[in-house]
Every structure is written in structure tokens, then in C-alpha cells.
Design an enzyme around this catalytic site. Sequence first.
Site, PDB file in Angstrom:
ATOM      1  NE  ARG A  28      -3.640   1.849   3.020  1.00 29.84           N
ATOM      2  CZ  ARG A  28      -3.523   2.744   3.995  1.00 29.84           C
ATOM      3  NH1 ARG A  28      -2.403   2.818   4.709  1.00 29.84           N
ATOM      4  NH2 ARG A  28      -4.499   3.573   4.274  1.00 29.84           N
ATOM      5  CD  GLU A 123      -6.389   6.933   9.733  1.00 30.60           C
ATOM      6  OE1 GLU A 123      -6.279   5.827  10.308  1.00 30.60           O
ATOM      7  OE2 GLU A 123      -5.810   7.959  10.142  1.00 30.60           O
ATOM      8  CD  GLU A 230      -3.604   3.732   7.963  1.00 29.34           C
ATOM      9  OE1 GLU A 230      -3.196   4.016   9.116  1.00 29.34           O
ATOM     10  OE2 GLU A 230      -3.891   4.587   7.120  1.00 29.34           O
TER      11      GLU A 230
END
Length: 257
Positions: A28, A123, A230
Site C-alpha cells: 500500500r 482516514e 491499516e
Amino acid sequence: TGYKFYNTDGEEEDCLKILKDHGINSIRLRAWVNPSDDQASGHCSTAEVVEMALRAKIMGFRLMIDLHYSDSWADPEKQKKPEAWENHSFDELVSDVYEYTLDVMNALKAKDITPEWVQVGNEIPGGMLWPEGNTENFEQLSKMLNSGYEAVKAVFNDAKVIIHLDQGDDRNRFISFFDKHKANGGKYDVIGVSYYPYWVKKDYTETIDNLTNSLIEFIKRYDKEVMVCEIGGEDTNVDNNYNMLKEVKMRVKAIPE
């Protein structure tokens, strides 16, 4: 930046090779618009992302590109617009998202690199590109996210577009966000979550059932795939981290389909 990586035998080796030798199969890569060269909060320019993606491709990794739409870290505490977009109107920002996303995708395609997943925003429980893309302006946020989605699909139609929020064990955080995005015609393929129990000052054993239940509910409620994008813990608590990682992998793998 001069960091060196060592394998289990203490020999200096390429970081990606060490990861591959230990069973990691996906990479990623975060992408920043016009980053500095700062060691801790710079790099990750389009050119550097493509360079890293090519290394990952050659080594056989699956690939995710994580677009922050910022010049540095974007997270729940900060969603700062790139400096070049600072004075742009909302309509211009929607266009910026499209053009930048398209540029990154085309740069990858030019090197024959096909990402399996692309994250639009990093996020973003409070939205992105504040203040225009704040969740208080959800209709505007959905337009921005859809702009990124369309740009990804224009180049890689089969790539899965992820929308990513933190605190994957917090059901209400996600339901509130994705219900509103759906109401505004929001487009995406995967609901991505972060899971860092230590950030909310809890042990994973207190929150992992909530994580599992939330992921299962999201699949049913939105008919989307889910992914833990994550995960992490404090480096002082090695055994606990190991147990958490192992447990989360088992829980995710056990989710039907």
C-alpha cells in the site's frame, strides 16, 4: 532517506524482498500532491509512487494506491488542502480531485502498472479538503469522492475504489458516514477501516468483537466489500501486537465471501 533494512540473518537487504520472504503479498503506497523532501513527512510524490509501484510490481506484489489529496499526512485530525489548491472554489476542487487522480492513474498506466485498489482520501471520518469537503457539507464531500472514483475508473475500470475511515470498531462512525454518502449518490467499491486500539486507549480484546460485527454489518447494509487497510500497536508491546495481528487476520478471513 538512508534507512537500511536487515533480514532475519542480520544481512542488509531490500525492504520489499524481506517483506516478500515473510509472506507479505500486497503493498500500500500513500500518494501526496506536492510533498517536501522532509524525512518524516515528505516524499510520496507521483514520480516516487510510480517508482515504488514498479518495484512492487516486478516482485509480484498486489498493489493499493492511497491518495491523501494533501501535500503531507491526512488523517482525522488534519485534512489540509494541497498548497496549489488552497484558494480554489468548491467546483475547482472537484476538478482538482479528478485531474490529479487521473494524472496518478495515467502515470501508473504508462509503466504498465495496474493497481488492484485505489483509496480516495485517507482516514476521512470528518471529510477531506477542509473546509469545502468537511462532512458538515456532505453533498459537497460526496461530489469530491465521486470525482475521484470516476477518474480511477476512467483509467482502471476494474480497480476497486476504497473509502477509508479510522476506528473500524466504532459502528456508528461508519453508519453515519456511509448512510449520508449513499443518500448523496456516493460511489465506491470497498469500505476500508483502520484499527489501532491503542489510539483509543483500549486493548484489542475489548474492541475486536465490535470490529468483527461492524465489518459483517457493513457488508450486509451496503452490499460492499470490506478491508482492514491499516492496523498497528505500540512498539513496546510486541506479544500483544502479535496476538492482535493474528486474531484480526483470522477474524477477517472468517467473514463469509
